[in-house]
Structure formats: C-alpha cells, structure tokens
Design a protein around this motif. Structure first.
Motif, PDB file in Angstrom:
ATOM      1  N   ARG A 259      -3.733   2.468  -8.155  1.00 56.31           N
ATOM      2  CA  ARG A 259      -3.873   1.019  -8.152  1.00 56.31           C
ATOM      3  C   ARG A 259      -4.509   0.525  -9.446  1.00 56.31           C
ATOM      4  NH1 ARG A 259      -5.436  -1.638  -2.825  1.00 56.31           N
ATOM      5  NH2 ARG A 259      -7.161  -2.413  -4.076  1.00 56.31           N
TER       6      ARG A 259
ATOM      7  N   LEU B 259     -13.838   0.732  -7.515  1.00 58.30           N
ATOM      8  CA  LEU B 259     -13.122   2.008  -7.482  1.00 58.30           C
ATOM      9  C   LEU B 259     -11.876   1.983  -8.371  1.00 58.30           C
ATOM     10  CD1 LEU B 259     -12.844   4.838  -6.164  1.00 58.30           C
ATOM     11  CD2 LEU B 259     -11.517   3.740  -4.334  1.00 58.30           C
ATOM     12  N   ASP B 260     -11.176   0.844  -8.398  1.00 57.22           N
ATOM     13  CA  ASP B 260      -9.938   0.728  -9.161  1.00 57.22           C
ATOM     14  C   ASP B 260     -10.202   0.100 -10.532  1.00 57.22           C
ATOM     15  OD1 ASP B 260      -8.403   1.580  -6.882  1.00 57.22           O
ATOM     16  OD2 ASP B 260      -8.654  -0.447  -6.069  1.00 57.22           O
TER      17      ASP B 260
ATOM     18  N   HIS C 195       0.834  -1.199   0.000  1.00 57.70           N
ATOM     19  CA  HIS C 195       0.000   0.000   0.000  1.00 57.70           C
ATOM     20  C   HIS C 195       0.872   1.252   0.000  1.00 57.70           C
ATOM     21  CE1 HIS C 195      -3.462  -2.570   0.658  1.00 57.70           C
ATOM     22  NE2 HIS C 195      -2.791  -3.156   1.632  1.00 57.70           N
TER      23      HIS C 195
ATOM     24  N   HIS D 137     -14.249  -7.190  -4.929  1.00 56.39           N
ATOM     25  CA  HIS D 137     -13.513  -7.062  -3.664  1.00 56.39           C
ATOM     26  C   HIS D 137     -12.132  -6.458  -3.898  1.00 56.39           C
ATOM     27  CE1 HIS D 137     -12.136  -7.967   0.382  1.00 56.39           C
ATOM     28  NE2 HIS D 137     -11.070  -8.566  -0.141  1.00 56.39           N
ATOM     29  N   ALA D 138     -11.416  -6.959  -4.904  1.00 52.78           N
ATOM     30  CA  ALA D 138     -10.055  -6.488  -5.159  1.00 52.78           C
ATOM     31  C   ALA D 138     -10.023  -5.028  -5.600  1.00 52.78           C
ATOM     32  CB  ALA D 138      -9.390  -7.362  -6.221  1.00 52.78           C
ATOM     33  N   SER D 139     -11.062  -4.597  -6.316  1.00 56.73           N
ATOM     34  CA  SER D 139     -11.096  -3.223  -6.833  1.00 56.73           C
ATOM     35  C   SER D 139     -11.787  -2.250  -5.890  1.00 56.73           C
ATOM     36  CB  SER D 139     -11.796  -3.201  -8.194  1.00 56.73           C
ATOM     37  OG  SER D 139     -13.163  -3.563  -8.057  1.00 56.73           O
ATOM     38  N   ARG D 140     -12.038  -2.694  -4.666  1.00 58.38           N
ATOM     39  CA  ARG D 140     -12.698  -1.857  -3.651  1.00 58.38           C
ATOM     40  C   ARG D 140     -14.069  -1.377  -4.146  1.00 58.38           C
ATOM     41  NH1 ARG D 140      -8.000   2.411  -2.229  1.00 58.38           N
ATOM     42  NH2 ARG D 140      -8.024   2.588  -4.498  1.00 58.38           N
ATOM     43  N   GLY D 141     -14.850  -2.359  -4.606  1.00 59.22           N
ATOM     44  CA  GLY D 141     -16.207  -2.058  -5.050  1.00 59.22           C
ATOM     45  C   GLY D 141     -16.272  -1.377  -6.401  1.00 59.22           C
TER      46      GLY D 141
END
Length: 277
Positions: A43, A125-126, A38, A119-123
């Motif tokens: 990302r 976002l990425d 992080h 999950h990996a893309s933060r919902g």
C-alpha cells in the motif's frame, strides 16, 4: 491577445489584477476518490496536493492527463495499491494560509491533514507519497514524535520505484528545474540522477536557483518570475520538455522557456515499464 490584455490590466491596476499566460492551467473536474481495494499489493497513501486537485494541464500542453491520474497510473504500474485519505478534497497542508499571514489557520489545516494521514497509513505503517515538494517540505517540519513515513516524488521514486521499473531512456533532451523545496529536502542531486535515467541528454540551466513564481506571486508580481527566468529560454532551446516537482513553478517555467514543464512522474511513466519481480 489574452496574454497582452491581462499584462496591460495588471500594469494599469498596479498589480491588483493577476496576469494570465498561455501556461495557465485548465480547471480539473471533481475527482472521484474510490474506496480502497484490499489485496496483496503493498500500500501507498497518495496525498494529492490542493494544486494537483484543481490545476490541470495548460490548454496547449501536449500532455493532457492530470498529475493525479499520471501519478496514480505510475504507482499502480509499479505494483502498488493506491490509498487516498478520507475527505481528501478538504485536506491541505496549510501553506496557502501561512504565506498570507494566517499562521493559526495554517497550523490547524496542517494538523488536520497529519491526523488524516495517520489514519490512512494505519498509524504510519504505510508510506505516504505527496505529489508536490513544497507541501512535503511543510509537512515534514516539526513532526516531533509523530510517525509518518512521508516522501516527495523524488525520494519515493528513487527509494521504492526504481527497483520495480525498467527504464528505457529517451533520446530527446530534457531540462531539469530543481525547486527551492527540493533543495531544502536534500533531493537536488537525486532529481538530476533520475532525469539521467530517463533521458540521454539532461540540461540543467546555470544560474537559476529559484524560479521566482513563489506560490501565487507569478500571477500578481510577474516581474519577479520574469527576472528570475530571464536566461531560461536560451538555456533550454534544444529541449523537448522540462521537469520539476511543483505545479505552480511549472506555470512560470513554461511561460518563460518556450517548452512545456511537467511533473517528474510524466517523464518516468513515459520511459518505464513494470519489472517482473
């Protein structure tokens, strides 16, 4: 000798035994997906398709880096933090199941992958980079209200990487194969434009709209692949390499062209350096 023997066995078995060619990929070693570091970099979630995780370069290919390693290096060169979904080794878009007549299992794997990407893309976002265009095409269909910012290699490079990289086009001519899925995704001209950023001479063979490899049909029905690409070798005889966006297509293209075909990222990585932003 192996190619001649396997061709004979394929014919004698009426297609039950698959045909081996010198362009057959080497197996990749198990991939270590490390934890995300992080930091302040933007990302990108990297979805490595099944074929990218198991099919390495051919034995005689001058490029011996895997597509996964080459893609990760290019993304990091452009200043991105690369994130892999959890349990990446077990994820699949379901295309292999769908093509064999198992729609329920295919949809189950697709939904499992979509949930992992959310999950990996933060919902959502990425952005999500998928390294194989047929898998991208399957995922973007019927997403409904699901918020996923999905990209195939062509769209991600032209949208996010061009402004982060300095291109120094090579003199050697390059052949371009636009896969069926790239055509359906509407990225045909964008792929050609990117190739022209990378090479001063770009060859687009006329009359070849589908390579005929069709997933694994190139192994079991090699006549389909051979007929589709019957004019390819003459068209690309002066090219140093070919580019595409599907590893299985590249097997057949390499077999029938006399040159090595690679993913687009190999060419982009070779002719670029990071731009100061």
């Amino acid at each position: 000798r192996m190619a001649r023997l396997s061709a004979t066995l394929n014919k004698a078995s009426n297609g039950r035994l698959p045909q081996w060619t010198p362009a057959m990929p080497q197996p990749l070693k198990p991939i270590a997906f490390g934890p995300a570091s992080h930091d302040a970099r933007p990302r990108v979630v990297y979805l490595a398709a099944c074929v990218s995780r198991v099919m390495g370069p051919a034995y005689a290919d001058r490029e011996q880096s895997s597509l996964l390693d080459k893609t990760r290096a290019l993304l990091e060169k452009a200043g991105y933090q690369v994130i892999f979904p959890d349990n990446a080794d077990s994820l699949c878009c379901g295309q292999p199941f769908a093509s064999k007549g198992y729609p329920e299992q295919a949809e189950h794997k697709r939904q499992e992958l979509i949930n992992a990407l959310l999950h990996a893309s933060r919902g959502g976002l990425d952005p999500i980079y998928c390294d194989t265009s047929p898998c991208t095409l399957r995922l973007v269909q019927d997403l409904g209200e699901t918020r996923l910012d999905l990209y195939d290699p062509v769209r991600f490079i032209r949208t996010h990487l061009v402004e982060r990289l300095e291109f120094h086009p090579q003199d050697e001519p390059v052949a371009v194969h636009v896969t069926c899925s790239t055509q359906h995704l509407g990225e045909s001209q964008a792929l050609i434009d990117l190739a022209r950023r990378c090479s001063k001479q770009v060859v687009i063979p006329e009359g070849i709209h589908c390579c005929g490899f069709a997933g694994d049909k190139g192994f079991t029905t090699p006549e389909l692949n051979a007929h589709s690409l019957r004019t390819l070798k003459d068209a690309v005889q002066y090219c140093s390499e070919g580019i595409s966006t599907s590893r299985t297509c590249e097997i057949g293209l390499s077999s029938h062209s006399g040159i090595d075909y690679h993913g687009l990222v190999y060419l982009v990585d070779r002719v670029t350096r990071a731009r100061s932003i």
